[in-house]
Scaffold this active site. Sequence first.
Site, PDB file in Angstrom:
ATOM      1  N   CYS A  85       0.885  -1.167   0.000  1.00 54.03           N
ATOM      2  CA  CYS A  85       0.000   0.000   0.000  1.00 54.03           C
ATOM      3  C   CYS A  85       0.924   1.218   0.000  1.00 54.03           C
ATOM      4  O   CYS A  85       2.007   1.162  -0.578  1.00 54.03           O
ATOM      5  CB  CYS A  85      -0.960  -0.026   1.187  1.00 54.03           C
ATOM      6  SG  CYS A  85      -0.181  -0.275   2.806  1.00 54.03           S
ATOM      7  N   PHE A  86       0.521   2.313   0.609  1.00 55.56           N
ATOM      8  CA  PHE A  86       1.394   3.488   0.586  1.00 55.56           C
ATOM      9  C   PHE A  86       2.540   3.360   1.589  1.00 55.56           C
ATOM     10  O   PHE A  86       3.697   3.589   1.263  1.00 55.56           O
ATOM     11  CB  PHE A  86       0.593   4.763   0.873  1.00 55.56           C
ATOM     12  CG  PHE A  86       1.397   6.016   0.704  1.00 55.56           C
ATOM     13  CD1 PHE A  86       1.686   6.492  -0.559  1.00 55.56           C
ATOM     14  CD2 PHE A  86       1.881   6.704   1.810  1.00 55.56           C
ATOM     15  CE1 PHE A  86       2.454   7.641  -0.727  1.00 55.56           C
ATOM     16  CE2 PHE A  86       2.642   7.857   1.659  1.00 55.56           C
ATOM     17  CZ  PHE A  86       2.929   8.327   0.383  1.00 55.56           C
TER      18      PHE A  86
END
Length: 295
Positions: A85-86
């Site tokens: 994800c980020f």
Amino acid sequence: MTEGVLPGLYLGNFIDAKDLDQLGRNKITHIISIHESPQPLLQDITYLRIPVADTPEVPIKKHFKECINFIHCCRLNGGNCLVHCFAGISRSTTIVTAYVMTVTGLGWRDVLEAIKATRPIANPNPGFRQQLEEFGWASSQKGARHRTSKTSGAQCPPMTSATCLLAARVALLSAALVREATGRTAQRCRLSPRAAAERLLGPPPHVAAGWSPDPKYQICLCFGEEDPGPTQHPKEQLIMADVQVQLRPGSSSCTLSASTERPDGSSTPGNPDGITHLQCSCLHPKRAASSSCTR
């Protein structure tokens, strides 16, 4: 830094997904990008893009099946999948946790504890944790109904915790050994990865004399996947293959004999005897075990 959770399965962040050095070193072939605006970045990588925000009310659970199938197909075909994800904290950890729950039968808390042993920052938000709880409960209910429906027909051996934990024990402890051998034990982790894995999975069996684990291991987890059947009636269950582990005396290698027989008794296409023999290295010798379990 990309972290290996199971052989063929890695957890990281957005920067890791662009790091050609890390991707090449870990031989990443597939990537799940799960954040607000996922985009394919490299031509030689197979992507699954899941646009999801990291907020508790987002129904991330609806993406579990697609992601689990993507990871599973990658690993069954010898690939390596990075889930990111980020920041590599909440969304990607949730997906990886759901996958490990599916193929091992472990609860989400146990799986998350094992993941944190190698990636201490792993921390799904409260809403995602609740959805993992619901996913685990629903899966256990489906498994119970599936086993009950089989009792009057085809053979369906009862699920045993020893069988379900066999692959997880080999993978987690071996990954922990590699991390310790390379001096990459995570900071701020109260227990070493190996100690955390052993606490989760229980004490290892007695180590035979002359046992010398090789950090440069190569392990394949052996799982069978049910025939998806006709398109209008897809089957959702993933089953773990029968696994027999035999230690080679005087070495760190062992042979996994994995039966890929389907629930209906037929064998996997292209594998008429239904047996696949894989070479691997692991930490501890295992007694032969043969059982089937459904999730």
